[in-house]
Design a protein around this motif. Structure first.
Motif, short mmCIF file in Angstrom:
data_model
loop_
_atom_site.label_atom_id
_atom_site.label_comp_id
_atom_site.label_asym_id
_atom_site.label_seq_id
_atom_site.Cartn_x
_atom_site.Cartn_y
_atom_site.Cartn_z
N VAL A 83 1.01 -1.13 0.01
CA VAL A 83 -0.02 0.07 -0.01
C VAL A 83 0.92 1.21 0.17
O VAL A 83 1.85 1.55 0.98
CB VAL A 83 -0.86 -0.04 1.28
N CYS A 84 0.61 1.90 -0.85
CA CYS A 84 1.47 3.36 -1.02
C CYS A 84 1.06 4.16 -0.01
O CYS A 84 0.05 4.62 0.27
CB CYS A 84 1.59 4.04 -2.42
N THR A 85 2.08 4.79 0.88
CA THR A 85 1.95 5.69 1.76
C THR A 85 2.83 6.87 1.52
O THR A 85 3.28 7.64 2.48
CB THR A 85 1.95 5.16 3.32
N GLY A 86 3.27 7.03 0.37
CA GLY A 86 4.00 8.36 0.00
C GLY A 86 3.15 9.54 0.24
O GLY A 86 1.74 9.21 0.34
N THR A 87 3.70 10.72 0.31
CA THR A 87 2.59 11.77 0.50
C THR A 87 1.39 11.98 -0.20
O THR A 87 0.42 12.24 0.35
CB THR A 87 3.74 13.15 0.46
N ALA A 88 1.53 11.94 -1.53
CA ALA A 88 0.43 12.06 -2.46
C ALA A 88 -0.94 10.97 -2.17
O ALA A 88 -2.14 11.63 -1.95
CB ALA A 88 0.90 11.87 -3.94
N CYS A 89 -0.17 9.71 -1.67
CA CYS A 89 -1.23 8.81 -1.45
C CYS A 89 -1.80 9.22 0.02
O CYS A 89 -2.88 8.76 0.21
CB CYS A 89 -0.65 7.47 -1.61
N HIS A 90 -0.73 9.57 0.79
CA HIS A 90 -1.44 9.86 2.28
C HIS A 90 -2.44 10.82 2.31
O HIS A 90 -3.58 10.43 2.90
CB HIS A 90 -0.11 10.16 2.99
N ARG A 125 6.86 3.69 0.06
CA ARG A 125 6.95 5.12 0.03
C ARG A 125 7.05 5.49 -1.42
O ARG A 125 8.09 5.62 -1.85
CB ARG A 125 7.90 5.92 1.00
N CYS A 126 5.82 5.82 -1.96
CA CYS A 126 5.73 6.22 -3.20
C CYS A 126 6.36 5.38 -4.26
O CYS A 126 7.37 4.76 -4.37
CB CYS A 126 6.67 7.70 -3.53
N LEU A 127 5.39 4.93 -5.18
CA LEU A 127 5.59 4.08 -6.42
C LEU A 127 6.04 4.83 -7.59
O LEU A 127 6.25 4.08 -8.59
CB LEU A 127 4.54 3.12 -6.59
N GLY A 128 5.89 6.18 -7.50
CA GLY A 128 6.29 6.93 -8.65
C GLY A 128 5.23 7.30 -9.67
O GLY A 128 5.42 7.26 -10.74
N CYS A 129 4.02 6.75 -9.15
CA CYS A 129 2.82 7.17 -10.05
C CYS A 129 1.56 7.92 -9.14
O CYS A 129 0.59 7.61 -9.13
CB CYS A 129 2.39 5.98 -10.82
N CYS A 130 2.34 9.13 -8.68
CA CYS A 130 1.25 9.80 -7.46
C CYS A 130 0.18 10.35 -8.36
O CYS A 130 -0.79 10.65 -7.40
CB CYS A 130 2.28 10.95 -7.01
N GLY A 131 0.19 10.37 -9.42
CA GLY A 131 -1.16 10.88 -10.09
C GLY A 131 -2.19 10.04 -9.95
O GLY A 131 -3.47 10.42 -10.38
N PRO A 134 -4.65 7.10 -4.45
CA PRO A 134 -4.07 6.24 -3.66
C PRO A 134 -3.77 4.94 -4.58
O PRO A 134 -4.76 4.44 -5.25
CB PRO A 134 -4.90 6.07 -2.59
N VAL A 135 -2.48 4.50 -4.54
CA VAL A 135 -2.29 3.31 -5.14
C VAL A 135 -1.82 2.33 -4.24
O VAL A 135 -1.28 2.33 -3.11
CB VAL A 135 -0.95 3.79 -6.02
N VAL A 136 -2.27 1.04 -4.85
CA VAL A 136 -1.80 -0.22 -4.01
C VAL A 136 -1.32 -1.38 -5.05
O VAL A 136 -1.95 -1.43 -6.10
CB VAL A 136 -3.23 -0.82 -3.38
N PRO B 218 8.97 10.82 -0.84
CA PRO B 218 8.05 10.04 -0.82
C PRO B 218 6.86 10.88 -1.70
O PRO B 218 6.03 11.41 -0.68
CB PRO B 218 7.61 9.58 0.41
N GLY B 219 6.73 10.91 -2.78
CA GLY B 219 5.45 11.69 -3.24
C GLY B 219 5.85 12.47 -4.56
O GLY B 219 5.45 13.34 -4.74
N ALA B 220 7.07 11.96 -5.17
CA ALA B 220 7.50 12.88 -6.26
C ALA B 220 8.06 11.96 -7.28
O ALA B 220 8.72 10.88 -6.83
CB ALA B 220 8.62 13.94 -5.71
S1 FES Z 1 2.69 8.92 -3.32
FE1 FES Z 1 1.87 7.30 -3.81
S2 FES Z 1 2.60 6.65 -5.86
FE2 FES Z 1 3.69 8.62 -5.14
#
Ligand code: FES
Ligand SMILES: Cc1cc2nc3c(=O)[nH]c(=O)nc-3n(C[C@H](O)[C@H](O)[C@H](O)COP(=O)(O)O)c2cc1C
Ligand code: SF4
Lengths: 165, 623
Positions: A83-90, A125-131, A134-136, B218-220
């Motif tokens: 489960v992505c918990t990068g900032t955009a997904c958070h 932390r971020c899969l690099g497809c923040c657009g 949320p991504v899993v 994380p988010g870029a």
């Molecule tokens: S923050 Fe989830 S893919 Fe970048």
């Protein structure tokens, strides 16, 4: 161009992995990555053999295997869920999805597998497809614009599939 | 710069590169976002349909790297006319071919539309998302096929390297870079030319060139996209650096989470070698340069120069004290030049078009002092609560308002803008009052954030600033290497204090303590990870202190995020009794009759938020 994030699984035993990196200890991290990909964790036996064959202290192998997030000492499930918990997904609820999926699958710690060893749950932390947040990812396949309910549906389908085959 | 039809290299449906000659070129995005939404299925359907109509010799279909318009994928650009389609699926294909190819008019319902439905706007240059952008680093995005080296060469690829090797001395290359005012895009903003000069002059041999593609924020995903859509630009930049500095060996340190980017780069290296653009005696000028790839293993701290190099040597990635510089004692203790992916990608255009052209874009004056301004463009990954999420490249000096509202199209669902976060875990939040701030290295630092590598996360009124601060601190606790005490222990304590605030167990004193502790960690940490870790706390405190105070004084989370301080309920006026929430509640806490308003039993509710996700009428509310 291949589909992205396809999990590369090498069908090679430890010796081939070491040979691929010329048994050069400066490639220890690369070797461990291949071991992780092959066995879905770093088995103790593999760590011991790497230490002996490359003449690296065992504690250094474990220091590396525990320092980097990409390595796990216990096996992941057959279908690892990340489960992505990068900032955009958070900000779009990713952390909540993580919590919910863990609770529903009865997984207490991140990285732990379910009792039937079919699934394991962890955060990335971020899969690099923040657009697509949320991504899993489930078994390497990317699911964007997702939710707890959608993820649990995928889990159910895979479980049925595994039970019928 | 935008694509003109004649300089686009088309590809026929069998996959061979061909130099134009087609009536229509269709370029589908193969970036991770679009591929995740099925762009490959659309491509296959298009190929079948085009073949079915016997048009394979008239219509070229190709894949391109990410166009940055990720929220709306799969995206396809059709030339001539630069018509942008979005949200395509294989079901649209027969109609699309019928309308666009056979009838010669765009398929209206899939043409890009502006978010508030103001009608269809088919030209790239007329779409706000693209209109205010200035593509320098991403000049080839969506125009070339990243896997075809000839595509890159047709667009002036490797000409900068040949110019440097045949007409410039290494010192002249460095001089040009210094004059251009290019500053590192990896976060610190150190002038690239000065770094190259120091490395060239450092004693010791051999020297190394390293490209930082660890992209830890994380988010870029700027660096990943640059590599996926134009890998040769990075390689060319590295080769020029090798020539200028006197190095023959380069490495790319890339995140293991980016398998597609890695494959793309591997192919690019092999192709460049085959064409003699890497390897021995390049352009017959007696210059040798090789590049290999190192995979990272997932550690944010490995983006830091000395940790990165330790990791490349096969050791745990722990930083060392900053007074030993990696330009002098880097990889295997040799002088090593480390730059970010985007920094290298900026080099070829600077060499080709000159420093003077480069300095015409951006802010300040760098003629005397390379720190005097921010020149060129910056790529940002614009994500979070905006209509158009994706990768954007803008001239330095553009305002945040233009990025968020003109390019990003504003905040979805009629919500109110709250803040934008830049600089990743080392950066900070910027509130609405500062939306007219021109974006450059020094301005962002001045307001307590930083440029960072280019993450830009837009937040609306439903995002809690205390939660955001806690989010970054928790991320960094997991990433701290643990070598020094202020970072290892200090961050854990900061997290405890933030948790107390979020749980409603804090008082005024907690906020003071939080501030003091943050300043201590900032002062005393060994490396920049710890040194910048408190920034998210300090900047949210600076601009959103009232929100912290609401948590401690009124035990209230104004944004409705902190679990301990909120309750869920159902608005009877909006609920239609569709029973969806009740069926999905893991606690069976929701009851109600079919077609009658439902209600939540507060004592059973665990605040998982699933009901709010599934309700089609936004009837679930949070207090
Ligand atoms: S923050 Fe989830 S893919 Fe970048
Ligand atoms: C904790 C930490 C993480 C970093 N992560 C990255 C990163 O992911 N990518 C990057 O290019 N630079 C990163 N940096 C900055 C690098 O140390 C270095 O300054 C940069 O790569 C130099 O390249 P530039 O001058 O082209 O910006 C990081 C620094 C620190 C302290
Ligand atoms: S500041 Fe943190 S990451 Fe940097 S050396 Fe100290 S413990 Fe390690």
């Amino acid at each position: 161009m291949k589909q992205p994030l396809a999990n590369q699984v090498y069908d090679t035993p430890l010796d081939e992995i070491m040979d691929r990196w010329k048994r050069d200890s400066s490639y220890l991290i690369e070797m461990l990555q291949d071991v992780q990909e092959h066995y879905r964790h770093i088995p103790e036996e593999a760590a011991r053999r790497l230490s002996e064959e490359l003449d690296v202290p065992l504690n250094r192998v474990f220091h590396i295997a525990t320092f980097y997030k990409g390595f796990t000492l216990e096996p992941r499930g057959k279908y690892p869920i990340a489960v992505c918990t990068g900032t955009a997904c958070h900000v779009k609820g990713g952390s909540r999805i993580l919590e919910n999926v863990m609770r529903e699958l009865g997984v207490e710690r991140e990285g732990q597998a379910t009792q039937d060893l079919l699934f394991s749950v962890e955060s990335v932390r971020c899969l690099g497809c923040c657009g697509l947040a949320p991504v899993v990812t489930v078994a390497g396949e990317v699911h964007g614009d997702t939710s707890t309910v959608k993820t649990l549906k995928i889990v159910e389908e895979l479980r049925k599939h595994a039970q019928s085959s | 710069m935008s694509a003109t039809p004649h300089d686009t290299v088309g590809r026929d449906t069998t996959g061979d590169a061909i130099p134009g000659g087609y009536r229509i070129h269709m370029m589908l995005c193969a970036g991770t976002d679009c591929a995740g939404r099925g762009s490959y299925r659309v491509k296959e359907a298009l190929e079948r349909e085009i073949t079915r109509h016997g048009l394979s010799h008239e219509v070229a279909i190709g894949m391109s790297g990410c166009r940055g318009h990720c929220g709306q994928g799969p995206v396809m650009v059709v030339n001539p006319g630069e018509i942008v389609y979005q949200g395509l699926s294989e079901h649209d294909v027969p109609r699309l071919v019928q309308e666009h190819v056979l009838q010669g008019r765009p398929l209206q319902e899939r043409v890009h539309t502006l978010p508030p439905q103001t009608g269809t706007v088919p030209l790239i240059s007329e779409i706000g998302f693209f209109g205010k952008q200035r593509l320098l680093v991403l000049r080839n995005r969506g125009i070339i096929d990243p896997e075809v080296i000839d595509d890159y060469i047709v667009r002036d690829g490797y000409r900068a390297l040949s110019t440097a090797l045949s007409t410039m001395t290494p010192e002249e290359v460095i001089q040009e870079l210094i004059a251009s005012g290019l500053r590192g895009r990896g976060g610190g903003g150190f002038p690239t030319g000065i770094k190259w000069k120091t490395c060239r002059e450092a004693p010791g041999h051999p020297k190394y060139i390293v490209c930082n593609a660890d992209e830890g924020d994380p988010g870029a995903y700027m660096d990943r996209t640059i590599i996926e859509c134009d890998p040769h630009a990075v390689l060319e930049g590295m080769a020029i650096a090798g020539y200028a500095i006197g190095a023959r060996k380069g490495y790319v340190y890339i995140r293991n989470e980016y398998p597609l980017a890695r494959e793309c780069l591997e192919k690019a290296i092999a192709d460049a070698r085959e064409y003699g653009l890497l390897g021995e005696n390049i352009f017959d000028r007696g210059f040798d340069f090789e590049v290999s790839i190192h995979r990272g293993a997932g550690a944010f701290v490995c983006g830091e120069s000395s940790a990165l190099m330790a990791s490349m040597e096969g050791r745990p990635g722990e930083p060392r004290a900053k007074y030993i510089h990696t330009v002098e004692h880097g990889l295997w203790d040799r002088p090593t030049n480390l730059n970010n992916v985007e920094t290298y990608a900026n080099v070829p255009p600077i060499i080709l078009r000159g420093a003077q052209w480069f300095t015409s874009i951006g802010t300040g004056d760098v003629s005397e002092n390379p720190w005097g301004g921010s020149k060129g463009t910056k790529v940002f990954s614009l994500v979070g609560k905006v209509h158009n999420t994706g990768l954007v490249e803008v001239p330095m000096g553009i305002t945040l308002r233009e990025i968020v509202f003109d390019i990003g199209g504003g905040i979805p669902k009629g919500k109110k803008f709250k803040a934008v976060q830049t600089g990743g875990p080392s950066g900070g939040v910027i509130p609405e009052e500062l939306l007219d701030l021109p974006v450059d290295f020094d301005q962002l630092t001045r307001v307590g954030s930083m440029m960072g590598s280019g993450g830009m996360i837009v937040m609306d009124e439903t995002d809690c600033m205390v939660d955001i601060a806690r989010y970054f601190i928790d991320f960094l606790i997991g990433e701290s290497c643990g070598k020094c005490l202020p970072c290892r222990e200090g961050l854990t304590q900061i997290s405890t204090l933030l948790n107390d605030i979020c749980n409603g167990e804090a008082d005024e004193h907690t906020i003071t303590l939080l501030e003091e502790l943050s300043n201590t960690v900032k002062e005393c940490s060994l490396c920049a990870l710890g040194g910048s870790a408190p920034n998210p706390v300090l900047s949210t405190l600076r601009y959103f202190r009232d929100e912290y105070e609401a948590h401690v004084r009124e035990k209230r989370c104004p944004a409705g995020v902190c679990k301990a301080l909120i309750t869920y309920s159902i608005d009877p006026a909006r609920c239609t009794g569709c029973t969806l929430c009740a069926r999905n509640c893991p606690q069976d806490a929701i009851s109600g009759e079919n077609k009658k308003p439902h209600s939540i039993a507060v004592d059973l509710c665990i605040k998982c938020g699933i009901c709010r996700d599934v309700c089609p009428h936004d009837a679930v509310i949070v207090h």
